[in-house]
Design an enzyme around this catalytic site. Structure first.
Site, PDB file in Angstrom:
ATOM      1  N   CYS A  58     -44.815 -67.894 -18.525  1.00 35.05           N
ATOM      2  CA  CYS A  58     -43.954 -66.937 -19.228  1.00 35.05           C
ATOM      3  C   CYS A  58     -42.696 -67.724 -19.583  1.00 35.05           C
ATOM      4  O   CYS A  58     -41.880 -68.009 -18.707  1.00 35.05           O
ATOM      5  CB  CYS A  58     -43.605 -65.725 -18.361  1.00 35.05           C
ATOM      6  SG  CYS A  58     -42.403 -64.651 -19.193  1.00 35.05           S
ATOM      7  N   CYS A  64     -39.347 -65.375 -19.052  1.00 33.67           N
ATOM      8  CA  CYS A  64     -38.846 -64.990 -17.728  1.00 33.67           C
ATOM      9  C   CYS A  64     -39.916 -65.254 -16.670  1.00 33.67           C
ATOM     10  O   CYS A  64     -40.166 -66.406 -16.339  1.00 33.67           O
ATOM     11  CB  CYS A  64     -38.367 -63.547 -17.726  1.00 33.67           C
ATOM     12  SG  CYS A  64     -39.487 -62.365 -18.520  1.00 33.67           S
ATOM     13  N   SER A  65     -40.574 -64.201 -16.163  1.00 35.59           N
ATOM     14  CA  SER A  65     -41.521 -64.421 -15.064  1.00 35.59           C
ATOM     15  C   SER A  65     -42.705 -63.464 -15.156  1.00 35.59           C
ATOM     16  O   SER A  65     -43.250 -63.071 -14.127  1.00 35.59           O
ATOM     17  CB  SER A  65     -40.808 -64.257 -13.729  1.00 35.59           C
ATOM     18  OG  SER A  65     -40.248 -62.953 -13.650  1.00 35.59           O
ATOM     19  N   CYS A  66     -43.102 -63.043 -16.374  1.00 37.84           N
ATOM     20  CA  CYS A  66     -44.226 -62.123 -16.521  1.00 37.84           C
ATOM     21  C   CYS A  66     -45.475 -62.754 -15.905  1.00 37.84           C
ATOM     22  O   CYS A  66     -45.774 -63.932 -16.147  1.00 37.84           O
ATOM     23  CB  CYS A  66     -44.459 -61.799 -17.989  1.00 37.84           C
ATOM     24  SG  CYS A  66     -43.059 -60.931 -18.724  1.00 37.84           S
TER      25      CYS A  66
HETATM   26 FE    FE Z   1     -41.550 -62.684 -18.434  1.00 28.03          FE
END
Ligand code: FE
Length: 221
Positions: free
Chosen positions: A123, A126-128
């Protein structure tokens, strides 16, 4: 008086007898902008009666309880059941629901490693991450270094994970979003024809399903 004496005599804990990292807890210090937005959203949703605190607590508890073994069970079934694999590649969310894993409303796209193509998930924003399948993402997945470098130099990054891919393999890096999550379906290792579903499940690690490594048959490799 030494620190040891101090501790034993007065029950005062000093750093000399209380040895570990004294990094302040994460909730000390100023609230970040993201934390402020999260708190405001939570309070607003509760105030409007759309969710209650108990529901939020239950969801956090559920996510904290999920481990990558959930995703590994999906992969092992796909290895054993060609029809399930076909459904999984066609609609990951619906196929997981067959196994009682509800990923809705976020669509899951399953990408299959083949003898020609190797897939990796990131991602970049961000941190998906498919948390309902794999649990919480590892710290390195959320790092700026991984998020930027895996796009620019995937083979170099994979080498740092100990994964040396055949140079003839094409690499596809899939960028997750808030509306789309990816899971890598690794290739089934050789010499596992007689393996049970549980034995196959044990070969599938979190990192295989992100695509930074490959499943190994520890019996034969
Ligand atoms: Fe994300």
């Amino acid at each position: 008086m030494t620190s040891e004496d101090n501790y034993s005599d007065n029950n005062v804990v000093s750093k000399q007898v209380h040895k570990h990292d004294h990094t302040p807890p994460a909730d000390q210090g100023p609230v970040t902008q993201v934390q402020a937005i999260q708190i405001a959203m939570q309070e607003l949703l509760i105030e409007k009666g759309l969710v209650c605190a108990e529901e939020i607590r239950e969801t956090v508890e559920l996510i904290d309880s999920i481990t990558p073994s959930r995703g590994a069970e999906v992969v092992a079934r796909a290895w054993l059941d060609p029809e399930f694999k076909s459904r999984l590649l066609h609609n990951g969310t619906a196929a997981c629901l067959e196994m009682g894993i509800d990923l809705r409303p976020t669509p899951l796209v399953v990408v299959e490693n083949t003898s020609l193509i190797h897939n990796i998930v990131v991602c970049t924003l961000c941190s998906c991450y498919p948390r309902m399948l794999l649990g919480l993402p590892p710290d390195w997945y959320k790092s700026t270094a991984y998020r930027s470098r895996i796009i620019i130099e995937p083979r170099v990054v994979l080498l740092e994970f100990g994964t040396n891919l055949n140079p003839e393999l094409s690499i596809r890096v899939h960028d997750s979003t808030a509306d789309m999550r990816y899971l890598v379906l690794p290739q089934r290792p050789n010499n596992t024809e007689n393996f049970s579903v549980n034995q196959l499940t044990e070969l599938v690690t979190r990192d295989c399903m992100i695509g930074v490594t490959l499943p190994k048959n520890s019996v034969t490799s």
